[in-house]
Design a protein around this motif. Structure first.
Motif, PDB file in Angstrom:
ATOM      1  N   TRP A  98       0.838  -1.194   0.041  1.00 19.44           N
ATOM      2  CA  TRP A  98       0.046  -0.427  -0.287  1.00 19.44           C
ATOM      3  C   TRP A  98       0.762   1.441   0.017  1.00 19.44           C
ATOM      4  CZ3 TRP A  98      -4.258   1.204  -1.335  1.00 19.44           C
ATOM      5  CH2 TRP A  98      -5.037   2.327  -0.912  1.00 19.44           C
ATOM      6  N   ILE A  99       1.539   1.146   0.967  1.00 21.68           N
ATOM      7  CA  ILE A  99       2.986   2.494   1.028  1.00 21.68           C
ATOM      8  C   ILE A  99       3.291   3.110  -0.867  1.00 21.68           C
ATOM      9  CG2 ILE A  99       4.572   3.165   1.401  1.00 21.68           C
ATOM     10  CD1 ILE A  99       4.655   2.178   4.507  1.00 21.68           C
ATOM     11  N   VAL A 100       3.774   1.701  -1.602  1.00 26.48           N
ATOM     12  CA  VAL A 100       4.189   2.183  -2.689  1.00 26.48           C
ATOM     13  C   VAL A 100       2.783   2.496  -4.028  1.00 26.48           C
ATOM     14  CG1 VAL A 100       5.053   1.206  -4.913  1.00 26.48           C
ATOM     15  CG2 VAL A 100       5.849   0.305  -2.736  1.00 26.48           C
ATOM     16  N   ILE A 101       1.630   2.242  -3.739  1.00 28.03           N
ATOM     17  CA  ILE A 101       0.818   2.838  -4.479  1.00 28.03           C
ATOM     18  C   ILE A 101       0.258   4.442  -3.995  1.00 28.03           C
ATOM     19  CG2 ILE A 101      -2.113   2.862  -4.244  1.00 28.03           C
ATOM     20  CD1 ILE A 101      -1.191  -0.214  -4.199  1.00 28.03           C
ATOM     21  N   THR A 102       0.862   4.385  -2.458  1.00 30.54           N
ATOM     22  CA  THR A 102       0.223   5.622  -2.094  1.00 30.54           C
ATOM     23  C   THR A 102       1.096   6.862  -2.977  1.00 30.54           C
ATOM     24  OG1 THR A 102       0.739   5.562  -0.088  1.00 30.54           O
ATOM     25  CG2 THR A 102      -1.536   4.960   0.223  1.00 30.54           C
ATOM     26  N   ALA A 103       2.832   6.320  -2.230  1.00 27.46           N
ATOM     27  CA  ALA A 103       3.784   7.474  -2.881  1.00 27.46           C
ATOM     28  C   ALA A 103       3.406   6.860  -4.467  1.00 27.46           C
ATOM     29  CB  ALA A 103       4.675   6.945  -2.168  1.00 27.46           C
ATOM     30  N   GLY A 104       3.650   6.283  -5.119  1.00 31.09           N
ATOM     31  CA  GLY A 104       2.871   6.744  -6.268  1.00 31.09           C
ATOM     32  C   GLY A 104       1.308   7.538  -6.559  1.00 31.09           C
ATOM     33  N   TRP A 105       1.020   7.322  -6.219  1.00 25.82           N
ATOM     34  CA  TRP A 105      -0.702   8.276  -6.366  1.00 25.82           C
ATOM     35  C   TRP A 105      -0.097  10.148  -6.198  1.00 25.82           C
ATOM     36  CZ3 TRP A 105      -3.828   8.902  -9.804  1.00 25.82           C
ATOM     37  CH2 TRP A 105      -4.898   7.432 -10.075  1.00 25.82           C
ATOM     38  N   GLY A 106       0.764   9.794  -5.201  1.00 26.27           N
ATOM     39  CA  GLY A 106       1.235  11.515  -4.367  1.00 26.27           C
ATOM     40  C   GLY A 106       2.479  11.826  -5.668  1.00 26.27           C
ATOM     41  N   LEU A 107       3.253  10.704  -6.384  1.00 25.46           N
ATOM     42  CA  LEU A 107       3.527  11.504  -7.106  1.00 25.46           C
ATOM     43  C   LEU A 107       3.384  12.003  -8.357  1.00 25.46           C
ATOM     44  CD1 LEU A 107       7.218   8.907  -6.324  1.00 25.46           C
ATOM     45  CD2 LEU A 107       7.121  12.000  -5.763  1.00 25.46           C
ATOM     46  N   ALA A 108       2.394  10.897  -9.059  1.00 23.88           N
ATOM     47  CA  ALA A 108       0.968  11.336  -9.761  1.00 23.88           C
ATOM     48  C   ALA A 108       0.961  12.704  -9.895  1.00 23.88           C
ATOM     49  CB  ALA A 108       0.503  10.198 -10.392  1.00 23.88           C
ATOM     50  N   VAL A 109       0.688  13.100  -9.056  1.00 23.15           N
ATOM     51  CA  VAL A 109      -0.315  14.420  -8.648  1.00 23.15           C
ATOM     52  C   VAL A 109       0.502  15.547  -8.830  1.00 23.15           C
ATOM     53  CG1 VAL A 109      -0.910  15.944  -7.322  1.00 23.15           C
ATOM     54  CG2 VAL A 109      -2.289  13.777  -7.005  1.00 23.15           C
ATOM     55  N   PHE A 110       1.928  15.490  -8.575  1.00 24.91           N
ATOM     56  CA  PHE A 110       3.035  15.968  -8.307  1.00 24.91           C
ATOM     57  C   PHE A 110       3.699  16.535 -10.422  1.00 24.91           C
ATOM     58  CE2 PHE A 110       7.120  16.875  -8.872  1.00 24.91           C
ATOM     59  CZ  PHE A 110       7.775  18.757  -8.596  1.00 24.91           C
ATOM     60  N   ILE A 111       3.137  15.031 -10.789  1.00 29.05           N
ATOM     61  CA  ILE A 111       3.627  15.069 -12.353  1.00 29.05           C
ATOM     62  C   ILE A 111       2.455  16.205 -13.240  1.00 29.05           C
ATOM     63  CG2 ILE A 111       4.069  13.347 -14.188  1.00 29.05           C
ATOM     64  CD1 ILE A 111       5.036  11.710 -12.007  1.00 29.05           C
ATOM     65  N   GLY A 112       1.256  15.364 -12.583  1.00 27.68           N
ATOM     66  CA  GLY A 112       0.261  16.147 -13.272  1.00 27.68           C
ATOM     67  C   GLY A 112       0.278  17.415 -13.483  1.00 27.68           C
ATOM     68  N   ALA A 113       0.437  17.934 -12.064  1.00 34.16           N
ATOM     69  CA  ALA A 113       0.105  19.080 -11.901  1.00 34.16           C
ATOM     70  C   ALA A 113       1.306  20.521 -11.977  1.00 34.16           C
ATOM     71  CB  ALA A 113      -0.317  19.408  -9.987  1.00 34.16           C
ATOM     72  N   PHE A 114       2.775  19.402 -12.010  1.00 35.62           N
ATOM     73  CA  PHE A 114       3.643  20.476 -12.355  1.00 35.62           C
ATOM     74  C   PHE A 114       3.330  20.894 -14.063  1.00 35.62           C
ATOM     75  CE2 PHE A 114       7.773  21.101 -14.208  1.00 35.62           C
ATOM     76  CZ  PHE A 114       8.399  21.571 -12.516  1.00 35.62           C
ATOM     77  N   CYS A 115       3.075  20.205 -14.780  1.00 35.95           N
ATOM     78  CA  CYS A 115       2.796  20.049 -16.120  1.00 35.95           C
ATOM     79  C   CYS A 115       2.201  20.906 -15.955  1.00 35.95           C
ATOM     80  CB  CYS A 115       2.663  18.679 -16.919  1.00 35.95           C
ATOM     81  SG  CYS A 115       4.153  17.840 -16.599  1.00 35.95           S
ATOM     82  N   SER A 116       0.640  21.103 -15.834  1.00 37.88           N
ATOM     83  CA  SER A 116       0.243  22.570 -16.367  1.00 37.88           C
ATOM     84  C   SER A 116      -0.653  22.993 -15.424  1.00 37.88           C
ATOM     85  CB  SER A 116      -1.733  21.345 -16.162  1.00 37.88           C
ATOM     86  OG  SER A 116      -1.976  20.116 -14.877  1.00 37.88           O
ATOM     87  N   ALA A 117      -0.149  22.849 -14.187  1.00 36.83           N
ATOM     88  CA  ALA A 117       0.131  24.047 -13.402  1.00 36.83           C
ATOM     89  C   ALA A 117       0.021  25.791 -13.639  1.00 36.83           C
ATOM     90  CB  ALA A 117       0.642  23.930 -11.794  1.00 36.83           C
ATOM     91  N   PRO A 118       1.176  26.508 -14.622  1.00 32.57           N
ATOM     92  CA  PRO A 118       1.272  27.309 -15.073  1.00 32.57           C
ATOM     93  C   PRO A 118      -0.095  27.047 -16.611  1.00 32.57           C
ATOM     94  CG  PRO A 118       3.161  25.983 -16.013  1.00 32.57           C
ATOM     95  CD  PRO A 118       2.039  25.408 -15.239  1.00 32.57           C
ATOM     96  N   TYR A 119      -0.840  27.077 -17.045  1.00 30.25           N
ATOM     97  CA  TYR A 119      -1.777  27.100 -18.013  1.00 30.25           C
ATOM     98  C   TYR A 119      -2.850  27.260 -17.441  1.00 30.25           C
ATOM     99  CZ  TYR A 119       2.461  26.228 -20.370  1.00 30.25           C
ATOM    100  OH  TYR A 119       3.895  25.966 -20.966  1.00 30.25           O
ATOM    101  N   SER A 120      -3.714  26.215 -16.242  1.00 30.84           N
ATOM    102  CA  SER A 120      -5.322  25.766 -15.857  1.00 30.84           C
ATOM    103  C   SER A 120      -4.577  26.279 -14.675  1.00 30.84           C
ATOM    104  CB  SER A 120      -5.461  24.514 -16.455  1.00 30.84           C
ATOM    105  OG  SER A 120      -4.357  23.515 -15.987  1.00 30.84           O
TER     106      SER A 120
END
Length: 249
Positions: A37-59
């Motif tokens: 479970w820790i791997v899954i939750t860590a992966g989701w936290g990083l997934a949020v960072f990646i998606g947000a990092f790419c889109s934050a300046p525009y949306s």
């Protein structure tokens, strides 16, 4: 890049990395099988960072209908943009889930557990109680949205005697790190009941993909439960926006 394209790309990346880590852990014969479970939750936290990092300046990196609804309620997003944001998020989630399907197709084929295959797309409660699951999704999303407001509200960030510019200047993309950590924390602390959708697009979009794609040996897409991770997060977002409004008065 338009805000809608940014939301589409950001949500697709969010789901690709988020559901990708689930697939890596639950499917047979992967390198990460049974990593926990820790791997899954860590992966989701990083997934949020990646998606947000790419889109934050525009949306503004909503990537979540619950965030979009809350932002509109708080006057931080023009109402005319809400429908476009929601459509982009849903389409991005479907595309992200489709990439997970193709990437892990060989492992989906050799996995016998049909529930594990469904988990690579959407959430489900470990104890089947609709009322309990609904409550958990409301609470989980409330605990996502209100801290996001507080983290980004200058009135709460500025220490006594400091100038607002001292806090605002230099935040930049580093403001996304606390949000990623927040999602990680929600998963660790509150995610064990339902799998913490806390995002209608993240759950409904991939669930649609599961229903449409030729997933080998798949089960039904559990449409009887599908409304819970949609309505629950939206209600949690509305409550968080209301509380935030009261706090800043």
């Amino acid at each position: 890049m338009t805000p809608y394209v940014a939301e589409f790309i950001g949500t697709a990346l969010l789901v690709l990395f988020g559901n990708g880590v689930v697939a890596n852990v639950v499917l047979a014969k992967t390198k990460g099988n049974n990593a926990g479970w820790i791997v899954i939750t860590a992966g989701w936290g990083l997934a949020v960072f990646i998606g947000a990092f790419c889109s934050a300046p525009y949306s503004g990196a909503h990537l979540n209908p619950a965030v979009t609804v809350a932002m509109a309620m708080a006057g931080k997003l023009e109402p005319a943009k809400v429908a476009g944001y929601l459509a982009a998020q849903m389409l991005g989630a479907i595309v992200g889930a489709t990439f997970v399907f193709f990437h892990y197709h060989a492992h989906l084929r050799v996995t016998e557990d049909k529930d594990a295959k469904l988990a690579c797309f959407c959430t489900a409660p470990n104890i089947r109680s609709i009322s309990q699951s609904f409550f958990c999704e409301v609470v989980g999303t409330f605990c996502l949205i209100l801290p996001i407001f507080l983290m980004t509200d200058v009135k709460f960030q500025v220490p006594i005697g400091a100038e607002p510019k001292d806090i605002v200047v230099g935040l930049g993309s580093l403001g996304l790190v606390p949000v990623a950590m927040l999602v990680f924390a929600i998963g660790l602390s509150l995610g064990g009941t339902t799998g913490y959708a806390i995002n209608p697009a993240r759950d409904l979009g991939p669930r649609i993909a599961h229903a449409l794609l030729p997933v080998p040996g798949k089960r039904d897409s559990d449409w009887g439960y599908a409304w819970v991770p949609v309505v629950g997060p939206l209600l949690g977002a509305v409550l968080a926006a209301a509380v935030h409004t009261m706090l800043i008065r």
